[in-house]
Enzyme design. Structure first.
Site, short mmCIF file in Angstrom:
data_model
loop_
_atom_site.label_atom_id
_atom_site.label_comp_id
_atom_site.label_asym_id
_atom_site.label_seq_id
_atom_site.Cartn_x
_atom_site.Cartn_y
_atom_site.Cartn_z
N HIS A 312 0.84 -1.19 0.00
CA HIS A 312 0.00 0.00 0.00
C HIS A 312 0.87 1.23 0.00
O HIS A 312 1.94 1.23 0.63
CB HIS A 312 -0.92 0.01 1.24
CG HIS A 312 -2.09 0.91 1.05
ND1 HIS A 312 -2.03 2.26 1.32
CD2 HIS A 312 -3.33 0.66 0.57
CE1 HIS A 312 -3.20 2.79 1.04
NE2 HIS A 312 -4.00 1.86 0.58
N ASP A 369 -8.00 -5.33 0.01
CA ASP A 369 -8.53 -6.16 -1.07
C ASP A 369 -8.12 -7.62 -0.98
O ASP A 369 -8.59 -8.45 -1.74
CB ASP A 369 -8.06 -5.60 -2.43
CG ASP A 369 -8.80 -4.32 -2.76
OD1 ASP A 369 -9.97 -4.21 -2.38
OD2 ASP A 369 -8.21 -3.43 -3.39
N1 CMC Z 1 4.14 -7.55 -4.97
C1 CMC Z 1 5.47 -7.51 -5.13
N2 CMC Z 1 6.25 -6.43 -4.96
C2 CMC Z 1 5.61 -5.30 -4.59
C3 CMC Z 1 4.23 -5.24 -4.39
C4 CMC Z 1 3.49 -6.41 -4.60
N3 CMC Z 1 2.16 -6.41 -4.42
N4 CMC Z 1 3.88 -3.98 -4.04
C5 CMC Z 1 5.01 -3.27 -4.01
N5 CMC Z 1 6.06 -4.06 -4.34
C6 CMC Z 1 7.49 -3.67 -4.36
C7 CMC Z 1 7.81 -2.85 -5.58
O1 CMC Z 1 8.26 -3.67 -6.65
C8 CMC Z 1 8.90 -1.95 -5.06
O2 CMC Z 1 10.09 -2.70 -4.97
P1 CMC Z 1 11.53 -1.97 -5.23
O3 CMC Z 1 11.65 -0.96 -4.13
O4 CMC Z 1 12.52 -3.08 -5.15
O5 CMC Z 1 11.44 -1.35 -6.59
C9 CMC Z 1 8.44 -1.64 -3.63
O6 CMC Z 1 7.69 -2.80 -3.25
C10 CMC Z 1 7.61 -0.38 -3.48
O7 CMC Z 1 6.49 -0.50 -4.36
P2 CMC Z 1 5.88 0.69 -5.20
O8 CMC Z 1 5.20 0.12 -6.39
O9 CMC Z 1 6.92 1.73 -5.43
O10 CMC Z 1 4.85 1.25 -4.14
P3 CMC Z 1 3.63 2.21 -4.44
O11 CMC Z 1 3.33 2.91 -3.20
O12 CMC Z 1 3.90 3.03 -5.66
O13 CMC Z 1 2.44 1.19 -4.85
C11 CMC Z 1 0.65 -0.34 -4.68
C12 CMC Z 1 1.45 0.77 -3.97
C13 CMC Z 1 -0.60 -0.65 -3.84
C14 CMC Z 1 0.18 0.14 -6.05
C15 CMC Z 1 1.53 -1.61 -4.81
O14 CMC Z 1 1.92 -2.07 -3.53
C16 CMC Z 1 0.85 -2.72 -5.60
O15 CMC Z 1 0.95 -2.74 -6.84
N6 CMC Z 1 0.13 -3.67 -4.91
C17 CMC Z 1 -0.62 -4.69 -5.61
C18 CMC Z 1 -1.97 -4.11 -6.06
C19 CMC Z 1 -2.92 -3.91 -4.92
O16 CMC Z 1 -3.13 -4.79 -4.09
N7 CMC Z 1 -3.59 -2.74 -4.92
C20 CMC Z 1 -4.64 -2.41 -3.92
C21 CMC Z 1 -4.23 -1.35 -2.98
S1 CMC Z 1 -5.35 -1.22 -1.57
C22 CMC Z 1 -6.85 -0.72 -2.25
C23 CMC Z 1 -6.84 0.70 -2.61
O17 CMC Z 1 -6.93 1.53 -1.71
O18 CMC Z 1 -6.72 1.01 -3.81
#
Ligand code: CMC
Length: 434
Positions: A312, A369
């Site tokens: 998140h 989720d």
């Molecule tokens: N699986 C594997 N690696 C992950 C995941 C995941 N679900 N989420 C983040 N990471 C890794 C990402 O690759 C990155 O690694 P590195 O630092 O080595 O490059 C690190 O963790 C930080 O991730 P980010 O993508 O920069 O973080 P963000 O804040 O931009 O993204 C997120 C947040 C929710 C989009 C992401 O965690 C994600 O894609 N999760 C899966 C989709 C999901 O479950 N979304 C629902 C969110 S809750 C409902 C809502 O409020 O929308």
């Protein structure tokens, strides 16, 4: 009515030195002690803009609706902890709280419910529109389209500046209609005749479920749905809510703003994650149930696979909504006497991921989720409807944020800057000489 208080300046400020000039940037403090640097004068005084991919550090507004502390796993609507609201309140009460700032009195609750009920019939044209979509159309596409189409049928709500009375009318209208659109889309997808709202007979969640399934639901199912919708009702400036505010800031009508929010929510990184989680769990099941392979895939930077329902932007300790949903999931499945092997896979996957240094170091925990889809499945709601359920829950939050944006004197049209990285000036060459 609760009004966003002006953020007081602290005694502190930060100094930015640029081009031999020092610029003092005031530090502001929110009501929960969170601090923010006020850069409103930055460009005017220095010519600089800020670059902040994904708004990781940028507060786009002040807001008095939802407080979220990702480090401590705190979520409160108008000051009330999410745990208390999920346990003791109803979705309608929470909707009122979000929109108007205070928990309703019995009289206020009655008139709010009556206002929604009075608008619970859907125009035949809009019903036909839903039925005209292909049977397998994604329900989020249908919802967004029909919401946009409402602007054609209700010109009285298209004014740039709606009066408070009209704003309340259109918000209750949307509460009534989104429920209907969701149920009608479900019935249409199954080639079943539409079931009309019976809002004078049933409460909001019961009515929605009877419209979907054509029969009175089990009270346990109604209770579970109330909890799910409450947990989704607002989440401060997330992708879809920011979209609603951004579209609204141009003074586009409320239907356009809410339809845009639906579009933003649809993505698998946001509300679409609940559908993606179930699809992922089914994929793991079809593969023999060994989740370790999928954890490896999620860690592999050459593989685009992510563990859906994990991670998140804001929560870096735990998602309080996920804790409530996990408990609720166990309770609902037990009460409905359902044994879902996907729940075992989800629990195993969670346990394994939470031990893995990749997830630990990056503070990746199950989000709202991760378990919600398993409950929706138990409530007999098909996978492609999950994100619509999220939209139904998030609607009062969008409405509250839209209202706050529309009423705030600080609102300006949302218009980010950029740092241009394209070609510098060059001369046009005719087609024949290229
Ligand atoms: N699986 C594997 N690696 C992950 C995941 C995941 N679900 N989420 C983040 N990471 C890794 C990402 O690759 C990155 O690694 P590195 O630092 O080595 O490059 C690190 O963790 C930080 O991730 P980010 O993508 O920069 O973080 P963000 O804040 O931009 O993204 C997120 C947040 C929710 C989009 C992401 O965690 C994600 O894609 N999760 C899966 C989709 C999901 O479950 N979304 C629902 C969110 S809750 C409902 C809502 O409020 O929308």
């Amino acid at each position: 009515m609760t009004v966003a208080r002006k953020m007081p300046m602290t005694k502190n400020s930060a100094e930015l030195n640029y081009n031999d000039r020092g610029l003092e940037l005031p530090v502001l403090e929110g009501s929960e002690g969170e601090l923010g640097l006020d850069i409103n004068k930055l460009r005017q005084d220095t010519g600089l803009v800020t670059l902040d991919h994904g708004f990781m550090n940028t507060a786009a507004c002040t807001s008095a609706i939802t407080f979220l502390d990702g480090e401590r796993g705190i979520l409160r609507y108008r000051g009330y902890p999410i745990e208390e609201l999920a346990e003791k309140s109803s979705f309608m009460e929470v909707a009122y709280l979000l929109i108007y700032g205070e928990l309703p009195t019995a009289a206020q609750m009655k008139s709010f419910t009556q206002a929604i009920n009075a608008q619970s019939q859907t125009k035949p044209e809009l019903q036909s529109m839903i039925q005209a979509f292909p049977r397998d159309a994604h329900p989020m596409g249908v919802l967004g389209s029909v919401l946009s189409a409402m602007s054609a049928y209700y010109p009285e709500y298209l004014d740039q500046d709606l009066s408070a009375e009209k704003a309340s009318q259109v918000m209750t209208q949307l509460m009534a209609q989104v429920k209907n659109f969701a149920a009608f889309t479900y019935r249409t997808g199954r080639k079943e005749p539409l079931v009309q709202a019976q809002s004078s007979r049933y409460d909001y969640c019961t009515d929605f479920l009877q419209m979907m399934h054509g029969q009175e639901p089990d009270p346990e199912v109604v209770k579970a749905l109330n909890v799910l919708l409450i947990l989704h009702a607002d989440h401060e400036q997330n992708c879809s809510t920011s979209t609603v505010r951004l579209v609204g800031s141009s003074k586009a009508n409320i239907y356009a703003a809410i339809a845009a929010g639906v579009g933003a929510l649809w993505g698998p990184l946001h509300g679409g994650a609940n559908q993606a989680v179930i699809e992922m769990l089914q994929e793991i099941q079809a593969d023999g149930g060994g989740y370790k392979k999928f954890i490896q895939k999620a860690k592999d930077k050459n593989d685009s696979f992510r563990l859906m329902g994990f991670g998140h932007r804001v929560y870096k300790n735990f998602d309080p909504r996920a804790r409530i949903i996990k408990q609720s999931c166990d309770a609902v499945l037990a009460k409905l006497k359902i044994k879902d092997p996907l729940l075992d896979i989800a629990k195993g996957l969670e346990e394994e991921a939470l031990k893995d240094p990749y997830f630990v170091e990056r503070k990746l925990y199950p989000n709202v989720d991760f378990y919600s889809g398993i409950i929706y499945k138990a409530l007999n709601i098909p996978t492609n409807m999950f994100t619509v359920m999220f939209a139904l829950g998030r609607l009062p939050g969008w409405l509250a944020q839209w209202k706050e944006m529309a009423e705030s004197k600080d609102t300006k049209i949302g218009r980010p800057r950029q740092i241009y990285t394209g070609a510098v000036e060059r001369s046009y060459k005719p087609l024949s000489s290229r």
